[in-house]
Write an enzyme that holds these catalytic residues in place. Structure first.
Site, PDB file in Angstrom:
ATOM      1  N   CYS A 108      -6.122   0.461   8.930  1.00  0.00           N
ATOM      2  CA  CYS A 108      -6.953   0.467  10.134  1.00  0.00           C
ATOM      3  C   CYS A 108      -6.361   1.360  11.224  1.00  0.00           C
ATOM      4  CB  CYS A 108      -7.055  -0.940  10.697  1.00  0.00           C
ATOM      5  SG  CYS A 108      -7.617  -2.141   9.518  1.00  0.00           S
ATOM      6  N   ARG A 147      -5.377   7.883   7.188  1.00  0.00           N
ATOM      7  CA  ARG A 147      -4.720   6.602   6.896  1.00  0.00           C
ATOM      8  C   ARG A 147      -5.521   5.761   5.892  1.00  0.00           C
ATOM      9  NH1 ARG A 147      -1.192   4.651  11.056  1.00  0.00           N
ATOM     10  NH2 ARG A 147      -2.008   2.567  10.721  1.00  0.00           N
ATOM     11  N   TRP A 153     -10.015  -0.962   7.396  1.00  0.00           N
ATOM     12  CA  TRP A 153      -9.709  -1.017   5.967  1.00  0.00           C
ATOM     13  C   TRP A 153      -9.795  -2.484   5.614  1.00  0.00           C
ATOM     14  CZ3 TRP A 153      -5.445  -2.801   2.912  1.00  0.00           C
ATOM     15  CH2 TRP A 153      -5.392  -2.259   1.638  1.00  0.00           C
ATOM     16  N   ASN A 176      -5.843  -4.231  14.480  1.00  0.00           N
ATOM     17  CA  ASN A 176      -5.142  -3.868  13.242  1.00  0.00           C
ATOM     18  C   ASN A 176      -4.231  -5.028  12.883  1.00  0.00           C
ATOM     19  OD1 ASN A 176      -6.283  -1.380  13.451  1.00  0.00           O
ATOM     20  ND2 ASN A 176      -4.370  -0.255  13.783  1.00  0.00           N
ATOM     21  N   GLY A 177      -4.122  -5.350  11.610  1.00  0.00           N
ATOM     22  CA  GLY A 177      -3.223  -6.431  11.202  1.00  0.00           C
ATOM     23  C   GLY A 177      -4.008  -7.576  10.595  1.00  0.00           C
ATOM     24  N   GLU A 237       6.393   7.696 -11.194  1.00  0.00           N
ATOM     25  CA  GLU A 237       5.763   8.353 -10.047  1.00  0.00           C
ATOM     26  C   GLU A 237       4.601   9.232 -10.516  1.00  0.00           C
ATOM     27  OE1 GLU A 237       5.604   7.954  -7.035  1.00  0.00           O
ATOM     28  OE2 GLU A 237       4.973   9.859  -6.177  1.00  0.00           O
ATOM     29  N   LYS A 270       0.731   8.751  -9.349  1.00  0.00           N
ATOM     30  CA  LYS A 270      -0.077   9.831  -8.746  1.00  0.00           C
ATOM     31  C   LYS A 270      -1.390   9.991  -9.500  1.00  0.00           C
ATOM     32  CE  LYS A 270       1.429  10.229  -5.687  1.00  0.00           C
ATOM     33  NZ  LYS A 270       2.661   9.720  -5.166  1.00  0.00           N
ATOM     34  N   GLU A 278      -3.759   7.030  -8.856  1.00  0.00           N
ATOM     35  CA  GLU A 278      -4.226   6.988  -7.462  1.00  0.00           C
ATOM     36  C   GLU A 278      -5.368   7.945  -7.183  1.00  0.00           C
ATOM     37  OE1 GLU A 278      -1.110   6.530  -3.986  1.00  0.00           O
ATOM     38  OE2 GLU A 278      -0.401   7.912  -5.489  1.00  0.00           O
ATOM     39  N   HIS A 283       8.533  -0.501 -28.989  1.00  0.00           N
ATOM     40  CA  HIS A 283       8.543  -1.949 -28.757  1.00  0.00           C
ATOM     41  C   HIS A 283       7.182  -2.450 -28.275  1.00  0.00           C
ATOM     42  CE1 HIS A 283      12.791  -2.090 -29.548  1.00  0.00           C
ATOM     43  NE2 HIS A 283      12.957  -1.072 -28.731  1.00  0.00           N
ATOM     44  N   LYS A 300      -3.100   5.115   3.896  1.00  0.00           N
ATOM     45  CA  LYS A 300      -1.861   5.884   4.020  1.00  0.00           C
ATOM     46  C   LYS A 300      -0.693   5.012   4.421  1.00  0.00           C
ATOM     47  CE  LYS A 300       0.708   9.470   3.951  1.00  0.00           C
ATOM     48  NZ  LYS A 300       1.135   9.838   2.588  1.00  0.00           N
TER      49      LYS A 300
HETATM   50  C1  F6R Z   1       1.630   6.463  -3.182  1.00  0.00           C
HETATM   51  C2  F6R Z   1       1.925   6.054  -1.822  1.00  0.00           C
HETATM   52  C3  F6R Z   1       2.289   4.631  -1.597  1.00  0.00           C
HETATM   53  C4  F6R Z   1       3.405   4.547  -0.559  1.00  0.00           C
HETATM   54  C5  F6R Z   1       3.684   3.084  -0.210  1.00  0.00           C
HETATM   55  C6  F6R Z   1       4.845   2.942   0.747  1.00  0.00           C
HETATM   56  O1  F6R Z   1       1.288   7.817  -3.259  1.00  0.00           O
HETATM   57  O2  F6R Z   1       1.858   6.826  -0.916  1.00  0.00           O
HETATM   58  O3  F6R Z   1       2.655   4.002  -2.788  1.00  0.00           O
HETATM   59  O4  F6R Z   1       4.549   5.154  -1.086  1.00  0.00           O
HETATM   60  O5  F6R Z   1       2.542   2.520   0.360  1.00  0.00           O
HETATM   61  O6  F6R Z   1       4.610   3.624   1.926  1.00  0.00           O
HETATM   62  P1  F6R Z   1       5.797   4.026   2.893  1.00  0.00           P
HETATM   63  O7  F6R Z   1       6.647   5.012   2.158  1.00  0.00           O
HETATM   64  O8  F6R Z   1       5.131   4.598   4.103  1.00  0.00           O
HETATM   65  O9  F6R Z   1       6.564   2.760   3.191  1.00  0.00           O
END
Ligand code: F6R
Length: 610
Positions: A2, A27, A75, A99-100, A483, A487, A490, A506, A605
């Site tokens: 948010c 975000r 959000w 927000n929250g 990772e 990606k 996502e 396994h 974000k």
């Molecule tokens: C994936 C991604 C998320 C963040 C996670 C932690 O591409 O961006 O998995 O890595 O939400 O966010 P931060 O690093 O801001 O604590």
């Protein structure tokens, strides 16, 4: 996640609010809304599910014109992403954005319903509007009523409120969700992130935990958690360099992938001497504290967690320090046994991730030696609340999927490993000088990997029709595979899983057939031969292999095997280099699939709620 924007001015504020919302789009959100106290004395709102552009269109068709307003991108956490649940929420003459998460919203809702309040949404936020409305009956001053209201809220909030009966002000409260006041000339603003206000001011005042603010056109007053009137320092940003445009690139994500040589270089700047890491980069007390460290506990979420997993290999192999890594949402609720002299390390791009922050706050009660934040945002809560900090210099990351933040975190974690080993005298002879030299060459190697962009784009075609993928790696390349899988899922929505290659037989081997491409990262190290046998296991079951392999690894193309040769690099730095083709791969697959690369569905974000 948010976003909040607010303004009190002498001019119409609607365009300012909308521009602020657009700047917060990165975000992640699923609806947007604005409430304005109009020039003809009415409190009106417009809300839309979907993008800010849809809200903007609605406001073109039916403009709201006024000098006081608040706006929000939501959000969804409580209730579906629809107009009814979008903020601002109203009660009487009040409009609230939040927000929250309010944890006691159900109990409050019942109490307020019993008093005759009628709810029109499923959100936790709406209880704040009704509760404040109730308080105003006893105490008509908005600021005083807000102080009484927040005393009854449990959970996290960044709040902004306007009241048609007191249209000279905007009031705000912060607890667990960041807010910043933007200071103008005869006008003032509020936002959850200063980026939202960079078009109107370069002067900011950050609210601290528990602060309540009253923001008028020509004054700002702030009360702290104990109710004392306080002054918060104002900061001025002169760089104006918040890169909010994509330049020559089609998406922010691609731009950010290509920025990696530059931001890695920046993250190294001022932190290396001729042949050593400068331990002071972690803060003036770092050398003294690091000398006492006997264990490391790393805590983070998502991509940042994967960076922590790579660091465990480095800390144990190079510095000989036992290291545990855990996702923050687990760590914070677990009974943790802390070994003596353990350094608590949190890793976060944003520094505002709710679980990581909560884990840090818990850690403070648990007897850790000290806390260190590896973070990309210098003014974040994580940095403010940690004893030591290493700022990654990735610059603002706008694409929701993290790319340059990850590789700069890895650089920061390698600096930490070498610093701990240096101070404790546990590094093998010559290792630090060699790795410092390799780190200096790293931006060039990353540039070489990025030059393979079009080769990876071609490989991406193999995935366009697939629904599942396996990523394999061994040793420190296992978290790189994780990772890569994160990606891909996502941004392309293809189901992807990562396994240490040795685990294949396994269980997951049962999934392999010619519909399941298998992606592997294969640097030239002592695990290479073992990895090659694992790959044979895949080929024998008809699985198509995509292998990013060291140019000296002796791997060649063959039927069902696509080998992309990577520039040779020191094995310790290979997780950083091998991340690049996996980022490019997920990017090009997503482009082929036509998904929203920079704002993938359902994701935010900065995850500032639990
Ligand atoms: C994936 C991604 C998320 C963040 C996670 C932690 O591409 O961006 O998995 O890595 O939400 O966010 P931060 O690093 O801001 O604590």
């Amino acid at each position: 996640m948010c976003g909040i924007v607010g303004a009190v001015a002498e001019r119409n504020v609607t365009a300012i609010l909308l521009e602020g919302l657009k700047r917060l789009e990165y975000r992640g959100y699923d609806s947007a809304g604005v409430a304005v106290y109009t020039n003809d004395g009415k409190l009106l709102r417009t809300r839309r599910p979907g993008k800010v552009s849809e809200l903007e269109q609605a406001l073109i068709e039916e403009p709201l014109v006024g000098r006081l307003g608040i706006a929000h991108t939501r959000w969804a956490t409580h209730g579906a992403p629809c107009e009814r649940n979008a903020h601002p929420h109203f009660s009487g003459d009040l409009a609230v954005v939040h927000n929250g998460i309010i944890e006691n919203h159900e109990a409050l809702r019942e109490q307020l319903k019993a008093l005759g309040h009628v709810f029109t949404s499923d959100t936790d936020t709406e209880v704040i509007a009704h509760l404040l409305h109730e308080k105003l009956k006893v105490q008509p001053d908005l600021t005083v009523a807000l102080k009484a209201t927040v005393k009854e809220l449990h959970g996290a909030y960044g709040l902004a409120v306007i009241n048609a009966r007191q249209p000279d002000r905007l009031v705000a409260a912060r607890s667990g969700s960041p807010l910043v006041i933007g200071l103008g000339m005869g006008e003032n603003f509020l936002a959850s992130d200063q980026l939202a206000l960079r078009q109107v001011t370069d002067r900011f005042m950050y609210l601290e935990e528990g602060d309540i603010a009253e923001i008028r056109r020509d004054s700002v007053q702030i009360w702290d958690i104990d109710g004392a009137l306080v002054q918060r320092e104002s900061v001025q940003y002169r760089d104006g360099a918040e890169a909010a445009d994509k330049g020559e690139f089609r998406h922010y994500m691609l731009k950010e992938i290509h920025e990696q040589p530059v931001v890695v270089q920046r993250t190294l700047e001022g932190r290396l001497s001729q042949n050593q890491v400068l331990v002071e980069a972690f803060g003036p007390q770092a050398a003294e504290l690091f000398a006492k460290v006997r264990n490391v506990q790393i805590v983070a979420c998502g991509t940042s967690y994967h960076a922590g997993m790579v660091a465990r290999y480095w800390l144990e192999e190079l510095a000989g320090i036992p290291c545990q890594v855990e996702v923050a949402s687990e760590f914070r609720y677990r009974k943790v046994v802390v070994q003596p002299d353990t350094l608590f390390v949190s890793i976060s791009q944003s520094g505002e991730t709710a679980d990581t922050l909560a884990a840090l706050r818990n850690a403070k009660e648990l007897g850790f030696l000290a806390s260190l934040a590896i973070c990309n945002v210098g003014i974040s809560s994580l940095v403010r609340e940690s004893d030591l900090t290493l700022l990654t210099q990735a610059g603002r990351e706008i694409g929701v999927a993290s790319t340059k933040a990850f590789t700069t975190q890895l650089v920061g974690l390698l600096l930490l490993t070498l610093s701990l080993g240096q101070v404790r005298g546990t590094l093998a002879e010559g290792v630090e000088a060699t790795l410092v030299e390799e780190l200096r060459r790293l931006p060039t190697r990353l540039g070489e990997a990025l030059a393979m962009d079009s080769i990876v784009e071609k490989i991406a075609e193999l995935f366009a029709e697939k629904n599942h993928t396996l990523f394999l790696g061994r040793g420190a390349q296992f978290p790189v595979a994780m990772e890569g899988a994160l990606k891909l899922k996502e941004i392309s929505y293809i189901h992807a899983e990562a396994y240490p290659a040795g685990e294949l037989k396994h269980g997951p081997l049962a999934l392999v057939d010619n519909d399941m491409p298998v992606v592997t990262v294969a640097p030239n190290n002592e695990l290479l031969e073992k990895l090659k046998s694992n790959l044979q296991e895949v080929r024998a079951r008809g699985g198509e292999l995509i292998v990013f392999a060291d140019e000296q690894a002796g791997m060649i193309n063959g039927e069902g095997t696509h080998v992309v040769h990577m520039p040779h690099i020191h094995d310790i730095l290979s997780p950083i280099l091998y991340t690049i083709p996996l980022q490019l791969l997920s990017y090009y697959v997503a482009v082929l699939k036509g998904t929203d690369v920079d704002q993938p569905r359902n994701l935010a974000k900065s995850v500032t709620v639990e």
